[in-house]
Design a protein around this motif. Sequence first.
Motif, PDB file in Angstrom:
ATOM      1  N   UNK A  11       0.842  -1.200   0.000  1.00  0.00           N
ATOM      2  CA  UNK A  11       0.000   0.000   0.000  1.00  0.00           C
ATOM      3  C   UNK A  11       0.877   1.251   0.000  1.00  0.00           C
ATOM      4  N   UNK A  12       1.901   1.252   0.846  1.00  0.00           N
ATOM      5  CA  UNK A  12       2.856   2.364   0.874  1.00  0.00           C
ATOM      6  C   UNK A  12       3.501   2.549  -0.495  1.00  0.00           C
ATOM      7  N   UNK A  13       3.948   1.441  -1.086  1.00  0.00           N
ATOM      8  CA  UNK A  13       4.586   1.522  -2.401  1.00  0.00           C
ATOM      9  C   UNK A  13       3.623   2.051  -3.453  1.00  0.00           C
ATOM     10  N   UNK A  14       2.370   1.602  -3.396  1.00  0.00           N
ATOM     11  CA  UNK A  14       1.389   2.044  -4.388  1.00  0.00           C
ATOM     12  C   UNK A  14       1.135   3.538  -4.285  1.00  0.00           C
ATOM     13  N   UNK A  15       1.073   4.069  -3.064  1.00  0.00           N
ATOM     14  CA  UNK A  15       0.842   5.506  -2.879  1.00  0.00           C
ATOM     15  C   UNK A  15       1.965   6.310  -3.523  1.00  0.00           C
ATOM     16  N   UNK A  16       3.206   5.876  -3.290  1.00  0.00           N
ATOM     17  CA  UNK A  16       4.365   6.595  -3.831  1.00  0.00           C
ATOM     18  C   UNK A  16       4.458   6.414  -5.337  1.00  0.00           C
ATOM     19  N   UNK A  17       4.340   5.190  -5.806  1.00  0.00           N
ATOM     20  CA  UNK A  17       4.522   4.905  -7.230  1.00  0.00           C
ATOM     21  C   UNK A  17       3.405   5.481  -8.085  1.00  0.00           C
ATOM     22  N   UNK A  18       2.185   5.518  -7.539  1.00  0.00           N
ATOM     23  CA  UNK A  18       1.063   6.041  -8.303  1.00  0.00           C
ATOM     24  C   UNK A  18       0.855   7.536  -8.079  1.00  0.00           C
ATOM     25  N   UNK A  19       1.495   8.084  -7.049  1.00  0.00           N
ATOM     26  CA  UNK A  19       1.431   9.519  -6.822  1.00  0.00           C
ATOM     27  C   UNK A  19       0.200  10.008  -6.088  1.00  0.00           C
ATOM     28  N   UNK A  20      -0.488   9.113  -5.379  1.00  0.00           N
ATOM     29  CA  UNK A  20      -1.662   9.561  -4.628  1.00  0.00           C
ATOM     30  C   UNK A  20      -2.462   8.405  -4.078  1.00  0.00           C
ATOM     31  N   UNK A  21      -3.377   8.729  -3.145  1.00  0.00           N
ATOM     32  CA  UNK A  21      -4.180   7.714  -2.471  1.00  0.00           C
ATOM     33  C   UNK A  21      -5.251   7.140  -3.399  1.00  0.00           C
TER      34      UNK A  21
END
Length: 304
Positions: A11-21
């Motif tokens: 989840x942390x990685x997805x927030x950073x890699x996708x640029x948002x929640x």
Amino acid sequence: MSTFDPAALECLAAIVEEGGFERAARRLSITQSAVSQRLRALEAQVGTVLIVRSRPLRPTAAGHLLLKHTRQLRLLRADLERDLSELAPSMAGGNREDERISIAINADSIATWALPALGELARQGLPLEVITDDQDFTDEWLREGQVLGCVTTLRQALRGCKVAALGAMEYLAIATPDYLQARCPRGLTPHNFRELPFIAFNRKDDMQAEFVARAFGLRRVGLRQLFVPSSEGQVRAVLAGWGVSVVPELLVRGLLEQGQLVDALPGHRLSIQLYWHCWNLQSEVLDALTGALRSTAAAVLGPS
């Protein structure tokens, strides 16, 4: 040491890699509220903030460490998938989109030799994410733990990484015959290069200035530059008569043979040494990436 929930780490990685929640929620197929809850639980477990809620979002120092740990876990899972597929294909699960194997490669290598090198691994199902940047900056992605390997001009191994020489990429200055005849019929010289627009990749790209400086023995060079953030785009801009550009000989060999482009400074080449850096871990996936890149580079690039 605490054991971290893999779902919270992803989840942390997805927030950073996708640029948002919101985008992270779509990628993980959960609600935005669930994304926030997982992140808060992880931050509570670590005891510090992991994401700076700025625009764009960015990880804190602790966040960077956990991101690197998450990508190492992805690598272990990818190794397991490969082993399972060899022993019992029916047991091997498909790679999830959130388990991408990220590497950083300079745009000129992507445009010439790197994609053929990675082709077999991609066809085997390795979930690759190729990030592009200037060859002098791809190592920053590895330093920050955002990728597990990079193609760069840096010779010395980064901390915690191993390095392998790939070979030399040869660069030359190109223009169309009509453009060169109209603007500088004798080709580039120390007296006319400042009058010509040079097409660069972006503002970080110093290839054009370095080429001219070395060609004419100058310490500092100021150029008129246009920016096209694509290696192939730079060539198309030259073909359209925008100006001159310094590009890999590999990229334009056919166009030179066909006479659509000409060498604007015959006899002068700029040789750029390339190296592959990756985490210093025992990993079949890393070994496969390293082997694929090194073998293709050895066949295509000049000697180191």
